[in-house]
Design a protein around this motif. Structure first.
Motif, short mmCIF file in Angstrom:
data_model
loop_
_atom_site.label_atom_id
_atom_site.label_comp_id
_atom_site.label_asym_id
_atom_site.label_seq_id
_atom_site.Cartn_x
_atom_site.Cartn_y
_atom_site.Cartn_z
N UNK A 398 -0.29 34.60 -49.71
CA UNK A 398 0.85 35.33 -49.15
C UNK A 398 0.39 36.57 -48.38
N UNK A 399 -0.64 37.22 -48.86
CA UNK A 399 -1.16 38.41 -48.17
C UNK A 399 -1.65 38.06 -46.78
N UNK A 400 -2.25 36.89 -46.61
CA UNK A 400 -2.73 36.46 -45.29
C UNK A 400 -1.55 36.24 -44.34
N UNK A 401 -0.50 35.64 -44.85
CA UNK A 401 0.69 35.38 -44.03
C UNK A 401 1.31 36.69 -43.55
N UNK A 402 1.49 37.64 -44.48
CA UNK A 402 2.14 38.89 -44.11
C UNK A 402 1.26 39.72 -43.18
N UNK A 403 -0.05 39.70 -43.39
CA UNK A 403 -0.94 40.44 -42.49
C UNK A 403 -0.80 39.91 -41.07
N UNK A 404 -0.73 38.60 -40.93
CA UNK A 404 -0.59 38.01 -39.61
C UNK A 404 0.78 38.31 -39.01
N UNK A 405 1.81 38.30 -39.84
CA UNK A 405 3.15 38.65 -39.35
C UNK A 405 3.19 40.09 -38.86
N UNK A 445 3.41 28.48 -51.87
CA UNK A 445 3.68 29.81 -51.31
C UNK A 445 5.16 30.01 -51.03
N UNK A 446 5.84 28.93 -50.70
CA UNK A 446 7.24 29.02 -50.28
C UNK A 446 8.15 29.75 -51.27
N UNK A 447 8.08 29.46 -52.59
CA UNK A 447 8.98 30.18 -53.51
C UNK A 447 8.77 31.69 -53.47
N UNK A 448 7.50 32.12 -53.40
CA UNK A 448 7.21 33.56 -53.32
C UNK A 448 7.74 34.13 -52.00
N UNK A 449 7.59 33.37 -50.92
CA UNK A 449 8.08 33.83 -49.63
C UNK A 449 9.60 33.97 -49.65
N UNK A 450 10.28 33.03 -50.30
CA UNK A 450 11.73 33.10 -50.41
C UNK A 450 12.15 34.38 -51.14
N UNK A 508 7.29 44.98 -54.61
CA UNK A 508 6.94 43.90 -53.67
C UNK A 508 6.00 44.44 -52.60
N UNK A 509 4.70 44.45 -52.88
CA UNK A 509 3.73 45.07 -51.96
C UNK A 509 3.74 44.47 -50.56
N UNK A 510 4.18 43.22 -50.44
CA UNK A 510 4.19 42.58 -49.13
C UNK A 510 5.15 43.28 -48.16
N UNK A 511 6.25 43.82 -48.67
CA UNK A 511 7.21 44.52 -47.80
C UNK A 511 7.21 46.02 -48.04
#
Length: 580
Positions: A398-405, A445-450, A508-511
């Motif tokens: 998930x960290x890779x996805x958010x970094x790219x976003x 990854x999808x459930x965490x992304x949701x 939620x460290x991603x956001x």
């Protein structure tokens, strides 16, 4: 702008990483006088920064060691020096001050200078910190969200000056007499023009960031035996003991030249381009070499993070540990630095030998996987922005996805814009992920992304409540009715909203970068006029709502494109089965 001051008092690396910004200032204000202020430690090197007309040196080092002459250094001496120094600087009446130093001293300096405009770190008359540019506000929250930051300081600094860093690299000036400065050194050390030289910088400012000495020795043995290289050990005098330990451990000592503490800036600038590669920890020498076009093999451990301070030019290679705690948070003193063991000498030598033979940085499939190691190369993307391209196809996290976003998200929203085509952005992110990561476990990854999308919707809801509360406060402030109790309740409501926003970020460290930037903006409020402060508060909530919606749009498009990507093989298999 006719008179510009750039404050760079922190590190040598910052001085070099700020060169594209200065280059941009020169292009934007071709007739302006550009002055830089540096500390004594960087005074000699500062003369090599392009497009600078004058260098001012802050000499606080003169007070070090005064206790040998008397019982103690009197603070009045320091104060008198600073007062005289700052009065002289203030007399120059700078139109623009760009403060790249994130220290309280530099912020107070800026306040005292009172320029017409400031970019970077500052403070108000009460001493409260301020960050006077959207990208500097981002820089202020970045140390607390390092895993999600995709930007080198070069790009952050350049964008603080409202400049596009596309195609820019770090630069320093060379001089005609540089080569002459090392003629005696080359003869003394027996270095010939046809030697295959590889530089090694084994030290670093923080000991915990260093790759172990015995790993360097093992690598050197392979480089000398297999590639016939002659090794040049670089470093300051304080690293001579480390260099001696390495040289004592290698098998072919005749192929190792120890120059630690033996070169000045001019000689270092002349010696580095003679090396085909520089193997180095995260150091100032690395940035100098990058500016001179030397191929870098970077070793990033502990607090060092290649996305922040990696060599800013294409064609370099960087090793980093891929463990949950890497990179360390600033201020953390790790008592078990296991990350340095994720990268082994065989990895470094293998990549260098492959590059020497093919001219490419590539990880042969026959070597298998290295799950605890990140391996990236620096490369321009199609917009001439520098990217770190993974060479090991790790399972997507998930960290890779958010970094790219965030790579696509922040450059737009920090300039108050929206992504012109979120669908195309989502498709581009998915292409990058599938090319450089293993996305085979997307369903996990999808459930965490949701869940993160739901929390973004919560941020949007809190922002809307904050906007409504702010307008109600404004109405009460400008109306004629009795407003004391109402305003108190509304203030408490706003404080409650802000606390909920902060808690979402913590959970939620991603956001968290989005939530923290909201709080950072509130630090920049000026004055005590309640109407002005309320309007500024409303604007902060509006920015939070807009940014949360924009990030949500990006993530929804990523999810849609990646789901389609995963469904395609299944559809193809079904078509094959149906045709039988």
């Amino acid at each position: 702008m006719k008179n510009i001051l750039v404050l760079t008092l922190t590190r040598l690396g910052d001085l070099i990483q700020g060169t594209p910004l200065i280059s941009g200032l020169r292009a934007k204000y071709p007739d302006a006088k550009i002055t830089q202020m540096v500390s004594t430690d960087f005074a000699e090197f500062a003369e090599r920064i392009p497009h600078v007309d004058e260098t001012i040196v802050l000499n606080l080092r003169q007070f070090k060691g005064k206790e040998e002459d008397r019982q103690r250094t009197l603070w009045v001496d320091v104060f008198q020096y600073l007062e005289q120094f700052m009065d002289e600087v203030k007399s120059r009446k700078f139109d623009l001050v760009v403060n790249l130093s994130h220290s309280k001293l530099s912020a107070f300096m800026n306040l005292y200078l009172n320029p017409k405009r400031t970019i970077g770190f500052a403070c108000n008359k009460e001493g409260d910190r301020m960050s006077l540019h959207p990208w500097m506000q981002y820089f202020g929250i970045e140390p607390f969200n390092r895993a999600y930051n995709p930007f080198n300081l070069v790009e952050i600094f350049a964008r603080c000056g409202d400049m596009d860093p596309a195609g820019e690299t770090v630069r320093i000036e060379t001089r005609p007499d540089d080569s002459a400065s090392i003629a005696g050194l080359l003869a003394e050390q027996g270095i010939r023009s046809d030697d295959f030289l590889i530089g090694v910088q084994a030290g670093s400012s923080l000991e915990g960031r260093r790759w172990p000495a015995h790993y360097f020795a093992e690598l050197i043995d392979s480089l000398t035996a297999e590639l016939g290289a002659k090794i040049i050990l670089f470093g300051v005098a304080g690293e001579s003991e480390l260099a001696g330990k390495i040289k004592d451990s290698v098998k072919n000592k005749m192929q190792v030249v120890d120059l630690t503490g033996k070169t000045n800036i001019t000689q270092l600038t002349a010696m580095l381009p003679k090396c085909q590669y520089l193997v180095t920890n995260d150091t100032g020498t690395m940035h100098i070499a990058a500016a001179l076009g030397v191929k870098i093999v970077g070793l990033f451990f502990a607090h060092a993070h290649p996305y922040e301070t990696g060599p800013y030019a294409p064609g370099h290679l960087i090793f980093q540990s891929r463990i949950a705690c890497a990179p360390c948070s600033y201020g953390v003193a790790c008592n078990n630095i296991i990350c340095i063991h994720s990268v082994q000498p065989k990895h470094v030598f293998g990549m260098m030998a492959e590059h020497q033979q093919t001219g490419k940085w590539q990880w042969p499939a026959s070597w298998g996987t290295a799950p605890d190691m990140n391996l990236v190369k620096t490369e321009w993307d199609h917009k001439k922005r520098l990217r770190l391209i993974p060479l090991l196809k790790h399972p997507l996290q998930l960290v890779d996805l958010f970094k790219e976003a965030y790579y696509h998200f922040w450059p737009m929203v920090l300039e108050g814009k929206r992504l012109s085509d979120p669908k195309a952005t989502g498709a581009e992110i998915v292409r990058f992920m599938n090319e450089h990561y293993d996305c085979g476990e997307w369903e996990k990854i999808q459930p965490a992304l949701e869940r993160k999308k739901q929390e973004l919707e919560q941020l949007i809801e809190h922002a809307i409540k904050g906007i409504k509360a702010g307008f109600t406060v404004l109405k009460n402030l400008t109306g004629n009715r009795n407003k004391g109790n109402t305003l108190q309740k509304l203030t408490e409501e706003i404080e409650s909203i802000d606390e909920k926003i902060k808690n979402i970020g913590f959970a939620h460290p991603e956001i968290k970068p989005v939530a923290e930037l909201f709080s950072k903006r509130k630090e920049n409020f000026l004055g005590d006029d309640p109407v002005v402060l309320t309007k500024a508060t409303i604007q902060c909530y509006q920015r939070l709502e807009a940014e949360s919606r924009e990030l949500l749009r990006v993530l929804e498009n990523v999810e849609q494109h990646q789901t389609l990507q995963n469904d395609e093989p299944n559809l193809e298999n079904k078509a094959v089965l149906a045709g039988r």
